[in-house]
Design a protein around this motif. Structure first.
Motif, PDB file in Angstrom:
ATOM      1  N   VAL A   5     -41.315   5.172 -39.788  1.00  0.00           N
ATOM      2  CA  VAL A   5     -39.925   5.066 -39.338  1.00  0.00           C
ATOM      3  C   VAL A   5     -39.086   6.194 -39.956  1.00  0.00           C
ATOM      4  O   VAL A   5     -39.439   6.731 -41.004  1.00  0.00           O
ATOM      5  CB  VAL A   5     -39.309   3.691 -39.700  1.00  0.00           C
ATOM      6  CG1 VAL A   5     -40.050   2.575 -38.996  1.00  0.00           C
ATOM      7  CG2 VAL A   5     -39.313   3.478 -41.209  1.00  0.00           C
ATOM      8  N   PRO A   6     -37.967   6.532 -39.324  1.00  0.00           N
ATOM      9  CA  PRO A   6     -37.093   7.578 -39.883  1.00  0.00           C
ATOM     10  C   PRO A   6     -36.589   7.198 -41.273  1.00  0.00           C
ATOM     11  O   PRO A   6     -36.425   6.018 -41.578  1.00  0.00           O
ATOM     12  CB  PRO A   6     -35.936   7.649 -38.875  1.00  0.00           C
ATOM     13  CG  PRO A   6     -36.482   7.082 -37.611  1.00  0.00           C
ATOM     14  CD  PRO A   6     -37.491   6.047 -38.013  1.00  0.00           C
ATOM     15  N   ALA A   7     -36.337   8.200 -42.082  1.00  0.00           N
ATOM     16  CA  ALA A   7     -35.882   7.974 -43.454  1.00  0.00           C
ATOM     17  C   ALA A   7     -34.507   7.319 -43.466  1.00  0.00           C
ATOM     18  O   ALA A   7     -33.713   7.496 -42.544  1.00  0.00           O
ATOM     19  CB  ALA A   7     -35.835   9.301 -44.198  1.00  0.00           C
ATOM     20  N   THR A   8     -34.240   6.585 -44.539  1.00  0.00           N
ATOM     21  CA  THR A   8     -32.902   6.028 -44.718  1.00  0.00           C
ATOM     22  C   THR A   8     -31.982   7.125 -45.265  1.00  0.00           C
ATOM     23  O   THR A   8     -32.444   8.158 -45.757  1.00  0.00           O
ATOM     24  CB  THR A   8     -32.916   4.864 -45.727  1.00  0.00           C
ATOM     25  OG1 THR A   8     -33.333   5.387 -47.005  1.00  0.00           O
ATOM     26  CG2 THR A   8     -33.877   3.766 -45.287  1.00  0.00           C
ATOM     27  N   HIS A   9     -30.693   6.851 -45.182  1.00  0.00           N
ATOM     28  CA  HIS A   9     -29.692   7.790 -45.707  1.00  0.00           C
ATOM     29  C   HIS A   9     -29.964   8.063 -47.186  1.00  0.00           C
ATOM     30  O   HIS A   9     -29.916   9.200 -47.650  1.00  0.00           O
ATOM     31  CB  HIS A   9     -28.299   7.176 -45.519  1.00  0.00           C
ATOM     32  CG  HIS A   9     -27.205   8.048 -46.012  1.00  0.00           C
ATOM     33  ND1 HIS A   9     -26.763   9.156 -45.336  1.00  0.00           N
ATOM     34  CD2 HIS A   9     -26.464   7.993 -47.155  1.00  0.00           C
ATOM     35  CE1 HIS A   9     -25.795   9.741 -46.025  1.00  0.00           C
ATOM     36  NE2 HIS A   9     -25.588   9.052 -47.140  1.00  0.00           N
ATOM     37  N   ARG A  10     -30.282   6.998 -47.930  1.00  0.00           N
ATOM     38  CA  ARG A  10     -30.502   7.136 -49.372  1.00  0.00           C
ATOM     39  C   ARG A  10     -31.740   7.994 -49.683  1.00  0.00           C
ATOM     40  O   ARG A  10     -31.719   8.831 -50.572  1.00  0.00           O
ATOM     41  CB  ARG A  10     -30.662   5.724 -49.970  1.00  0.00           C
ATOM     42  CG  ARG A  10     -30.591   5.706 -51.472  1.00  0.00           C
ATOM     43  CD  ARG A  10     -30.726   4.284 -52.020  1.00  0.00           C
ATOM     44  NE  ARG A  10     -31.554   4.288 -53.234  1.00  0.00           N
ATOM     45  CZ  ARG A  10     -31.144   4.798 -54.385  1.00  0.00           C
ATOM     46  NH1 ARG A  10     -29.945   5.331 -54.504  1.00  0.00           N
ATOM     47  NH2 ARG A  10     -31.946   4.804 -55.445  1.00  0.00           N
ATOM     48  N   GLN A  11     -32.816   7.776 -48.925  1.00  0.00           N
ATOM     49  CA  GLN A  11     -34.027   8.587 -49.118  1.00  0.00           C
ATOM     50  C   GLN A  11     -33.724  10.072 -48.889  1.00  0.00           C
ATOM     51  O   GLN A  11     -34.172  10.946 -49.625  1.00  0.00           O
ATOM     52  CB  GLN A  11     -35.126   8.133 -48.149  1.00  0.00           C
ATOM     53  CG  GLN A  11     -35.814   6.839 -48.563  1.00  0.00           C
ATOM     54  CD  GLN A  11     -36.750   6.324 -47.471  1.00  0.00           C
ATOM     55  OE1 GLN A  11     -36.463   6.449 -46.276  1.00  0.00           O
ATOM     56  NE2 GLN A  11     -37.867   5.724 -47.884  1.00  0.00           N
ATOM     57  N   ARG A  12     -32.954  10.338 -47.839  1.00  0.00           N
ATOM     58  CA  ARG A  12     -32.611  11.721 -47.520  1.00  0.00           C
ATOM     59  C   ARG A  12     -31.764  12.345 -48.621  1.00  0.00           C
ATOM     60  O   ARG A  12     -31.999  13.487 -49.034  1.00  0.00           O
ATOM     61  CB  ARG A  12     -31.871  11.752 -46.181  1.00  0.00           C
ATOM     62  CG  ARG A  12     -31.822  13.120 -45.550  1.00  0.00           C
ATOM     63  CD  ARG A  12     -31.339  13.022 -44.120  1.00  0.00           C
ATOM     64  NE  ARG A  12     -29.954  12.576 -44.050  1.00  0.00           N
ATOM     65  CZ  ARG A  12     -29.432  11.915 -43.029  1.00  0.00           C
ATOM     66  NH1 ARG A  12     -30.180  11.588 -41.983  1.00  0.00           N
ATOM     67  NH2 ARG A  12     -28.165  11.557 -43.035  1.00  0.00           N
ATOM     68  N   GLU A  13     -30.784  11.597 -49.108  1.00  0.00           N
ATOM     69  CA  GLU A  13     -29.903  12.117 -50.156  1.00  0.00           C
ATOM     70  C   GLU A  13     -30.693  12.451 -51.422  1.00  0.00           C
ATOM     71  O   GLU A  13     -30.447  13.457 -52.074  1.00  0.00           O
ATOM     72  CB  GLU A  13     -28.784  11.108 -50.465  1.00  0.00           C
ATOM     73  CG  GLU A  13     -27.749  10.973 -49.353  1.00  0.00           C
ATOM     74  CD  GLU A  13     -27.070  12.285 -48.995  1.00  0.00           C
ATOM     75  OE1 GLU A  13     -26.595  12.979 -49.919  1.00  0.00           O
ATOM     76  OE2 GLU A  13     -27.039  12.638 -47.799  1.00  0.00           O
ATOM     77  N   TRP A  33     -31.406  18.624 -40.752  1.00  0.00           N
ATOM     78  CA  TRP A  33     -31.805  17.282 -40.321  1.00  0.00           C
ATOM     79  C   TRP A  33     -30.896  16.805 -39.198  1.00  0.00           C
ATOM     80  O   TRP A  33     -29.851  17.403 -38.944  1.00  0.00           O
ATOM     81  CB  TRP A  33     -31.785  16.287 -41.480  1.00  0.00           C
ATOM     82  CG  TRP A  33     -30.434  16.029 -42.096  1.00  0.00           C
ATOM     83  CD1 TRP A  33     -29.580  15.015 -41.803  1.00  0.00           C
ATOM     84  CD2 TRP A  33     -29.799  16.820 -43.114  1.00  0.00           C
ATOM     85  NE1 TRP A  33     -28.443  15.115 -42.574  1.00  0.00           N
ATOM     86  CE2 TRP A  33     -28.553  16.217 -43.388  1.00  0.00           C
ATOM     87  CE3 TRP A  33     -30.158  17.978 -43.822  1.00  0.00           C
ATOM     88  CZ2 TRP A  33     -27.665  16.719 -44.332  1.00  0.00           C
ATOM     89  CZ3 TRP A  33     -29.266  18.486 -44.760  1.00  0.00           C
ATOM     90  CH2 TRP A  33     -28.040  17.860 -45.015  1.00  0.00           C
ATOM     91  N   ASP A 117     -38.126  14.204 -41.114  1.00  0.00           N
ATOM     92  CA  ASP A 117     -36.812  13.771 -41.593  1.00  0.00           C
ATOM     93  C   ASP A 117     -35.997  14.967 -42.049  1.00  0.00           C
ATOM     94  O   ASP A 117     -34.786  15.002 -41.863  1.00  0.00           O
ATOM     95  CB  ASP A 117     -36.986  12.777 -42.757  1.00  0.00           C
ATOM     96  CG  ASP A 117     -37.629  11.484 -42.290  1.00  0.00           C
ATOM     97  OD1 ASP A 117     -37.088  10.892 -41.328  1.00  0.00           O
ATOM     98  OD2 ASP A 117     -38.675  11.094 -42.841  1.00  0.00           O
ATOM     99  N   GLY A 491     -40.655   8.607 -47.493  1.00  0.00           N
ATOM    100  CA  GLY A 491     -41.029   7.188 -47.567  1.00  0.00           C
ATOM    101  C   GLY A 491     -42.265   6.867 -46.768  1.00  0.00           C
ATOM    102  O   GLY A 491     -42.377   5.819 -46.144  1.00  0.00           O
TER     103      GLY A 491
END
Ligand SMILES: [Zn+2]
Length: 493
Positions: A5-13, A33, A117, A491
């Motif tokens: 699944v696409p990364a969460t906002h927190r994972q990206r940050e 991104w 991502d 992730g």
């Protein structure tokens, strides 16, 4: 195998904090991104830009916001045109560099269902030490790594010689096909097309009965044009003299790597649209790694083309009745004759031993393993071309595509300005001469159009600027998987 699944906002940050930090600045030029539907963000250590695709008007993008310095502020395709200009600014810093068509380049990438991502673009100076310590690099968005030479010549092409023209690799197919006449199928010769016909390159649409496309993988445009002008590549010079060369080149699509852009040339669409996203990526549907650009997978790589995507082979056959041929090219969908078709049938053409290579430079062909391998492969390309055209019995292929690899090997290994790179151009020029000779022998020279192109540029890296972001991400505890170099899936484990 599970869906990724696409990364969460927190994972990206978390990942961005590492990637845009001071430590990685020398090797990370920028990171892009998809922030939301049709909305994208590209950030560097110095600033960021957020932009939006205008879904009502093709190829139009609007900047939504800028923080600090906009990393995509300069998108000038004429930057570093000419060898002197390129060499005057070796490994340009971000603020000195140019990123043509950057908004569209990032946006198209994220249209692919298995887009990463984060897309990390490495700096102009970055040297991938773990890739064998090679000097020449590509893959980035910057103008030198993206700029491929593009020469169109022969039937239907104006004789402008070296002209102030710049286009993109997505424009190659529609432009070259415009030269082939006969039955057309509407304004767009190919479905899902991102490119358009470069009108200045076509004098007489439909004038050519035959089209021959030659790809010299990884050839730096400025270096090639300079060698041709200095008499070091007489057959390339002949094509320029009897046609038109694009001084500003044809720009590769992001990522500026081999199979993604071979497919871009042959389909007229970007990697995010034709399906061959990179040399390797993650299939989000299954979570499995996809590797397309390797000797083990070349023959079957076109299974990843998106449904409905066609190649110049399909389109050429619709415009002119006859067969088409694809020589030493993994992107062979729609071709009647294909080298990799033979491989799939267990009939791989056998390359000759080194002693039987008439066009190989002694100084490099024995000492360098890559130079030797590529020289042997390229020699089989010439032999295949000669036999297909000699046996055509008055009906040569309406479209013949030939992929040569020696230039990429040598431009990587020695760097674009090296004697080895110049030798590769010299050897490849001799092979090109044999191809032109086969067309002349078939008696159809005046009815044939030619184009010579590369799949990306090649930039001289700085061997003191090494390293990999994977290490820093792991140390920071970021769960990231890096595919094809620079495609981060977060992730995933
Ligand atoms: Zn390549």
């Amino acid at each position: 195998m599970t869906t990724l699944v696409p990364a969460t906002h927190r994972q990206r940050e978390q990942a961005l904090e590492v990637l845009l930090g001071r430590e990685l600045e020398p090797i990370v030029d920028m990171v892009g991104w998809r922030a939301a539907e049709d909305s994208y963000e590209v950030a560097s250590a110095e600033g960021a830009v957020r932009f939006r695709r205008d879904t009502r008007v093709a190829h139009r993008y609007e900047i939504e916001s800028v923080t600090g310095r906009n990393p995509l502020a300069v998108q000038d395709q004429t930057q570093f045109a000419g060898l002197a200009a390129e060499r005057k600014t070796p490994h340009p810093r971000r603020s000195e560099n140019s990123y043509p068509s950057a908004f569209e380049q990032f946006a198209q990438l994220f249209d692919h269902p298995s887009a990463p991502d984060l897309c990390v673009v490495h700096s102009a100076a970055h040297n991938w030490a773990d890739q064998g310590g090679h000097l020449g690099e590509h893959g980035s968005l910057d103008v030198v790594q993206a700029r491929a030479p593009f020469i169109l010549s022969g039937a239907g092409v104006p004789r402008l010689k070296m002209a102030d023209i710049g286009c993109r690799l997505v424009d190659v197919a529609p432009t070259a096909l415009q030269l082939l006449g006969g039955a057309t199928d509407g304004p767009s010769p190919l479905p899902r097309q991102d490119g358009h016909v470069v009108d200045r390159l076509v004098e007489s649409p439909g004038r050519a009965r035959y089209l021959v496309g030659v790809l010299w993988d990884g050839t730096n445009a400025n270096v090639l044009y300079d060698l041709a002008a200095r008499g070091e590549a007489p057959n390339v010079a002949r094509l320029i003299d009897e046609g038109t060369a694009c001084r500003y080149g044809a720009l590769a699509s992001l990522p500026t790597v081999t199979l993604a852009n071979h497919t871009t040339i042959l389909t007229g669409s970007h990697p995010g649209h034709h399906g061959i996203l990179h040399n390797a990526w993650v299939d989000r549907h299954t979570g499995a790694q996809v590797v397309t650009n390797s000797p083990a997978t070349w023959a079957t790589s076109m299974q990843w083309l998106h449904p409905g995507v066609q190649t110049m082979h399909h389109a050429a056959r619709r415009r002119r009745r006859g067969m088409t041929a694809s020589i030493n090219e993994p992107c062979d969908a729609g071709a009647d004759y294909s080298t990799f078709g033979l491989v799939r049938d267990g009939r791989r053409p056998a390359p000759p031993p080194v002693d039987d290579l008439p066009d190989a430079t002694e100084r490099f062909v024995r000492p360098s393993k890559d130079y030797r391998w590529a020289s042997r492969a390229d020699h089989t390309a010439v032999e295949q071309f000669q036999s297909i055209w000699a046996e055509a019995d008055g009906h040569p292929p309406v479209f013949t595509w030939v992929n040569f690899t020696l230039t990429d090997s040598a431009f990587h290994e020695g760097g674009p300005y090296s004697d080895m790179a110049a030798s590769a151009v010299h050897d490849s020029d001799a092979r090109l001469g044999r191809i032109l000779g086969a067309v002349e022998s078939a008696g159809v020279w005046d009815d044939c159009a030619f184009f010579l192109v590369a799949d990306h540029g090649m930039e001289e890296s700085d061997p003191t600027v090494q390293g990999d972001w994977d290490v820093a991400l792991t140390e920071a505890g970021v769960d990231a998987r890096d595919e094809g170099y620079g495609f981060l899936y977060l992730g995933s484990s």
